[in-house]
Design an enzyme around this catalytic site. Structure first.
Site, PDB file in Angstrom:
ATOM      1  CE  LYS A  55     -27.453-127.753  20.076  1.00  0.00           C
ATOM      2  NZ  LYS A  55     -27.315-128.627  21.250  1.00  0.00           N
ATOM      3  N   GLY A 119     -10.042-129.889  41.647  1.00  0.00           N
ATOM      4  CA  GLY A 119      -9.652-128.741  42.441  1.00  0.00           C
ATOM      5  C   GLY A 119     -10.638-128.437  43.559  1.00  0.00           C
ATOM      6  N   GLY A 186     -38.219-130.508  27.715  1.00  0.00           N
ATOM      7  CA  GLY A 186     -37.473-129.258  27.633  1.00  0.00           C
ATOM      8  C   GLY A 186     -36.537-129.261  26.447  1.00  0.00           C
ATOM      9  CB  ALA A 272     -33.775-134.954  28.989  1.00  0.00           C
ATOM     10  CB  VAL A 273     -35.930-133.955  34.546  1.00  0.00           C
ATOM     11  CG1 VAL A 273     -36.873-135.047  34.068  1.00  0.00           C
ATOM     12  CG2 VAL A 273     -34.832-134.543  35.432  1.00  0.00           C
ATOM     13  CG  HIS A 446     -35.664-110.247  -2.286  1.00  0.00           C
ATOM     14  ND1 HIS A 446     -36.671-110.828  -1.546  1.00  0.00           N
ATOM     15  CD2 HIS A 446     -35.912-110.547  -3.586  1.00  0.00           C
ATOM     16  CE1 HIS A 446     -37.496-111.450  -2.362  1.00  0.00           C
ATOM     17  NE2 HIS A 446     -37.062-111.284  -3.616  1.00  0.00           N
TER      18      HIS A 446
END
Length: 471
Positions: A55, A119, A186, A272-273, A446
């Site tokens: 982002k 873990g 995607g 990127a599947v 508005h």
């Protein structure tokens, strides 16, 4: 012994750990990933190599694209515009560092202990931790929460290598590729393709499916495909990648389309599947916890067949979304405390942070038709919204679907400015069982782009003011 041990510090894990500690439980969080200095990479995929860095680059690349292409209409002329990719990447890294460091602070403030290592649940109340130096330590726990997340899927036709990268590698290119290929149209493929297209790459997106964004409302699928192609993304549907060859400075790729074999060459190729869950070697087989198709089986409260072992986030059923995982983490912590918290899986919002944004919640038209539900449609274009026009963000629409009998809002779908925020407004309304009329009778400021939601609600009952109504 700890009351709660969480394996994984991503959005599902760290949130579960913090909430458990807030509820009075002695809590430990285990994180396997470390940085170059040997410190734990708290925050998981989302903060380190997913939601946040992508982002950051989406925002930076959009600002560059705006300055290069669109500011002149506002009377802003920029001579000798220059891209400083190093600075852009540094900003991204600083944001990641700030947020991951913030989790360390949150752990300290909430008295959550953390340890670095991998873990594995070896018995009902024991976790074996393999530390970075190879040494092992066993930790006793009354309750165990597995939040190990997911990883990018690698395909045989395009194995990761120097010039064939996953979503993580696509966030760290040293220079802008002249020709960039993306396998998968995607959410991740479109976002990363948009970043590098804005910065100057010639981007080709290859999608094996014949339909574009089939999980979205059909109107969004149709309109967004047109817009992304207009922006310069060459989106090839029904195109199956069959082989790749990583060369010294490029990638040769072959794909089939309508029985034709076609070859292309790119400087870089992003695969990127989708993503697969990190469920391997997390639980001893003799525990009896079922794992199917890589997902740990849980009930509606994320509890496994072993009552004190829970699993949340990308490692269980449902959409692989950070916010879904976080809510599951909180739910599990509270259910351990014998509270009656639950997650409403019918109202999980989805967002694609392209420009314009795409966001939706609830049912789309195809789903309602398949369910045999009678519904009304209210649709309002941003081209008729004053604020959207004023800021030159008038592409797209808001679409509201409501039950024809009860007027209850069944789904809201937005393609356009602030789509994620508008959908969140709709989601809050839907969570409280609002009708389209409830939105219609609500006063909106508005001028705002949110007024488009108000008008879509009005339109669903043939009461729209600023567009023509159905006859």
């Amino acid at each position: 012994m700890f009351d709660v041990v969480v394996i994984g510090s991503g959005p599902a894990g760290y949130v579960a750990a913090i909430r458990a500690s807030q509820l009075g439980f002695k809590t430990l969080c285990i994180e396997e990933s470390i940085d170059d200095d040997g410190k734990p990479n708290l925050g998981g995929t989302c903060l380190n190599v997913g939601c946040i860095p992508s982002k950051a680059l989406l925002d930076s690349s959009h600002k560059y694209y705006q300055a290069k292409k669109n500011l002149s209409v506002h009377g802003v002329q920029i001579d000798k515009l220059k891209l400083d990719l190093d600075a852009m990447m540094s900003r991204k890294d600083e944001i990641v560092s700030q947020l991951t460091g913030g989790i360390s602070g949150l752990f300290k403030a909430n008295k959550v202990e953390s340890i670095t290592g991998r873990g594995k649940v070896i018995s009902k109340n024991v976790i074996e931790i393999t530390k970075p130096d190879g040494s092992k330590e066993n930790i006793d726990a009354k309750n165990i929460i597995i939040a190990t997340g997911s990883k990018p899927i690698e395909i045989k036709a395009a194995p990761f290598s120097k010039n064939i990268v996953d979503s993580t590698g696509a966030l760290s290119f040293k220079k802008v590729p002249k020709k960039l290929g993306v396998v998968g149209a995607g959410i991740i493929g479109l976002e990363l393709g948009s970043v590098w297209s804005r910065l100057g790459s010639n981007v080709t997106v290859l999608e094996a499916l014949d339909d574009f964004l089939p999980m979205t409302d059909p109107d969004i699928s149709k309109d967004s495909l047109k817009e992304f192609k207009k922006q310069g993304l060459d989106i090839l549907l029904g195109s199956m990648v069959t082989s790749t060859k990583d060369m010294k400075d490029s990638v040769k790729l072959s794909y089939t389309k309508e029985d034709n074999e076609i070859e292309m060459e790119f400087d870089k190729l992003i695969v990127a599947v989708g993503r697969s869950s990190n469920s391997e070697n997390i639980l001893n087989d003799d525990l009896g916890v079922s794992i199917k198709n890589g997902l740990i089986e849980v009930d509606e409260y994320c509890q496994t067949s072993v009552s004190n072992i829970w699993a949340v986030g990308d490692v269980v059923r449902g959409p692989m979304l950070a916010h879904k995982g976080s809510e599951e983490g909180i739910m599990v912590a509270e259910r351990i405390a014998e509270k009656h918290t639950e997650v409403n899986y019918d109202l999980v919002p989805s967002v694609i942070y392209t420009h314009p944004e795409i966001a939706w919640v609830g049912k789309n038209e195809n789903e309602l038709k398949e369910s045999g539900i009678d519904y009304n449609v209210g649709k309002f274009p941003f081209a008729a919204n004053g604020r959207a026009l004023a800021v030159s963000e008038s592409i797209g629409f808001v679409k509201l679907l409501s039950d024809k009998k009860t007027d209850a809002i069944l789904g809201v779908h937005v393609f356009g400015p602030s789509a994620a925020d508008i959908v969140q407004q709709a989601l809050i309304s839907m969570e409280f069982g609002a009708s389209a009329e409830d939105i219609s009778l609500t006063m909106f400021s508005h001028p705002t782009v949110s007024e488009a939601l108000h008008e879509a609600a009005l339109a669903s009952n043939n009461q729209a003011i600023h567009i023509g109504n159905k006859k």
